[in-house]
Design an enzyme around this catalytic site. Structure first.
Site, PDB file in Angstrom:
ATOM      1  N   ARG A 238      -0.379   0.795   1.231  1.00  0.00           N
ATOM      2  CA  ARG A 238      -0.954   0.145   2.408  1.00  0.00           C
ATOM      3  C   ARG A 238      -2.307   0.757   2.722  1.00  0.00           C
ATOM      4  O   ARG A 238      -2.462   1.988   2.666  1.00  0.00           O
ATOM      5  CB  ARG A 238      -0.015   0.380   3.585  1.00  0.00           C
ATOM      6  CG  ARG A 238       0.139  -0.610   4.652  1.00  0.00           C
ATOM      7  CD  ARG A 238      -0.166  -2.066   4.386  1.00  0.00           C
ATOM      8  NE  ARG A 238       0.881  -2.935   4.829  1.00  0.00           N
ATOM      9  CZ  ARG A 238       1.647  -3.682   4.027  1.00  0.00           C
ATOM     10  NH1 ARG A 238       1.445  -3.674   2.737  1.00  0.00           N
ATOM     11  NH2 ARG A 238       2.591  -4.460   4.519  1.00  0.00           N
ATOM     12  N   GLU A 267      -8.813  -4.478   5.276  1.00  0.00           N
ATOM     13  CA  GLU A 267      -8.759  -5.667   4.408  1.00  0.00           C
ATOM     14  C   GLU A 267      -9.107  -6.922   5.207  1.00  0.00           C
ATOM     15  O   GLU A 267      -8.699  -7.013   6.359  1.00  0.00           O
ATOM     16  CB  GLU A 267      -7.341  -5.843   3.844  1.00  0.00           C
ATOM     17  CG  GLU A 267      -6.969  -4.809   2.825  1.00  0.00           C
ATOM     18  CD  GLU A 267      -5.496  -4.908   2.424  1.00  0.00           C
ATOM     19  OE1 GLU A 267      -4.851  -5.950   2.668  1.00  0.00           O
ATOM     20  OE2 GLU A 267      -4.992  -3.927   1.879  1.00  0.00           O
ATOM     21  N   HIS A 285      -4.560  -7.110  -2.916  1.00  0.00           N
ATOM     22  CA  HIS A 285      -3.240  -6.938  -2.266  1.00  0.00           C
ATOM     23  C   HIS A 285      -2.220  -7.930  -2.842  1.00  0.00           C
ATOM     24  O   HIS A 285      -1.615  -8.723  -2.115  1.00  0.00           O
ATOM     25  CB  HIS A 285      -3.377  -7.095  -0.736  1.00  0.00           C
ATOM     26  CG  HIS A 285      -2.236  -6.444   0.009  1.00  0.00           C
ATOM     27  ND1 HIS A 285      -2.379  -5.845   1.244  1.00  0.00           N
ATOM     28  CD2 HIS A 285      -0.932  -6.288  -0.312  1.00  0.00           C
ATOM     29  CE1 HIS A 285      -1.229  -5.372   1.657  1.00  0.00           C
ATOM     30  NE2 HIS A 285      -0.322  -5.632   0.714  1.00  0.00           N
TER      31      HIS A 285
HETATM   32  C1  DGY Z   1       4.547  -5.835   1.702  1.00  0.00           C
HETATM   33  O1  DGY Z   1       5.582  -6.501   1.550  1.00  0.00           O
HETATM   34  O2  DGY Z   1       4.411  -5.028   2.602  1.00  0.00           O
HETATM   35  C2  DGY Z   1       3.464  -6.078   0.729  1.00  0.00           C
HETATM   36  O3  DGY Z   1       2.358  -5.303   0.971  1.00  0.00           O
HETATM   37  C3  DGY Z   1       3.115  -7.542   0.722  1.00  0.00           C
HETATM   38  O4  DGY Z   1       2.470  -7.825  -0.450  1.00  0.00           O
END
Ligand code: DGY
Length: 320
Positions: A238, A267, A285
């Site tokens: 993340r 992002e 992503h």
């Molecule tokens: C999530 O499920 O948190 C992912 O980052 C989505 O692609």
């Protein structure tokens, strides 16, 4: 009268059909991104929502949605949702754990290999018509086999990344708030080490922790300074876990030889300096984005919504 729900972005048709069996659905199959004001206006009279990680669900939004009972994120990460505010407002929040672990681990490996072996950079070279023939020192990269892989965050995804490393005969180290049990360590061929040791010994460091205030810039300038010179950083967890500005400096200064990144701070407007660096692989992503997995995520979020609004017990409830 069926409860009214909002689906904030495009989803698969069969998932929408399933939702329509239970709800009066406002969809967004045109996939138009919603700003905060639009989301607030569309959600004001709804009982439930299927959201994505770009929809902020905070106290202000909740205060404008008096009927709201459930917010079901199509993602395992849920840092876009203020869970405490949801709990105070009596709103159930859910995520989609489990269904994306293997696809995300696969993609982590795509980043590892393409970064270490300079796949994207050399592809651009060939497409640009710059390839003039074979020579010994062309696009020299780093070997992945027999290297030391460091995994920061040894949950479901981190463990799957470790298992995939067995085929590459790697030494696998991990660090996590919790040491895994002996059976898990054995099946993943992975050894627990301190964070400092992980940083110092990893040829390739891959990050698999969720974003939370406690993990903000968990890998910043200090940590990059402690990394093995010439190491590679892989990040598909993340944005915000890595200090992107510090990463740019570490790459420019040669401390790190490359980075494979699927997630970024702020992002989709990533640090522009990253774009100028040839030794980074940048993807938007998409680590979980196989067709089957994105479908499974959407269906699980829909099942959470149906369960939340019919039984009050969604399988993936996040509220304490
Ligand atoms: C999530 O499920 O948190 C992912 O980052 C989505 O692609």
């Amino acid at each position: 009268m069926k409860p009214k729900v909002l689906v904030t972005r495009e989803i698969f048709d069969d998932v929408l059909d399933y939702l329509r069996q239970h709800f009066d659905v406002t969809d967004n199959q045109a996939d138009t991104p919603m700003d905060a004001a639009t989301l607030e206006a569309k959600l004001a009279d709804k009982t439930g929502a299927m959201t994505t990680l770009v929809d902020r669900v905070d106290a202000q939004l909740l205060s404008r949605c008096p009927n709201l009972k459930a917010v079901c994120n199509i993602a395992v990460g849920f840092n876009n949702i203020d869970i405490e505010a949801c709990t105070r407002a009596g709103v159930m929040a859910t995520n989609t754990p489990g269904v994306l672990d293997d696809s995300t681990a696969d993609f982590t490996w795509a980043l590892i290999l393409s970064t270490a072996r300079r796949v994207v950079e050399s592809d651009a070279h060939v497409r640009a018509g710059e390839w003039k023939g074979w020579y010994l020192k062309q696009f020299l990269g780093a070997d992945v086999h027999h290297a030391t892989l460091g995994i920061l965050g040894f949950g479901r995804i981190g463990r799957r990344v470790a298992r995939r490393a067995i085929g590459f005969d790697m030494t696998v180290l991990y660090h996590d708030g919790q040491k895994a049990d002996a059976d898990t360590e054995r099946s993943c061929n992975a050894s627990f080490v301190s964070l400092d040791e992980l940083l110092a010994r990893s040829d390739i460091l891959t990050i698999h922790v969720p974003y939370a205030p406690s993990t903000h810039h968990l890998v910043g300038a200090r940590e990059m300074d402690k990394m093995k010179p010439g190491a590679i950083l892989i990040h598909a967890a993340r944005g915000g876990v890595v200090d992107d500005a510090a990463l740019v400096e570490a790459l420019k200064g040669g401390r790190l030889v490359g980075a494979g990144l699927d997630v970024y701070e702020n992002e989709p407007s990533l640090n522009p300096a990253l774009l100028a660096l040839k030794n980074v692989v940048l993807t938007p992503h998409i680590a979980s984005s196989s067709e089957a997995t994105r479908h499974a995520m959407a269906m699980l979020a829909a099942q959470n919504l149906v369960a939340a609004l019919t039984t009050g017990k969604p399988p993936n409830l996040l509220n304490p």
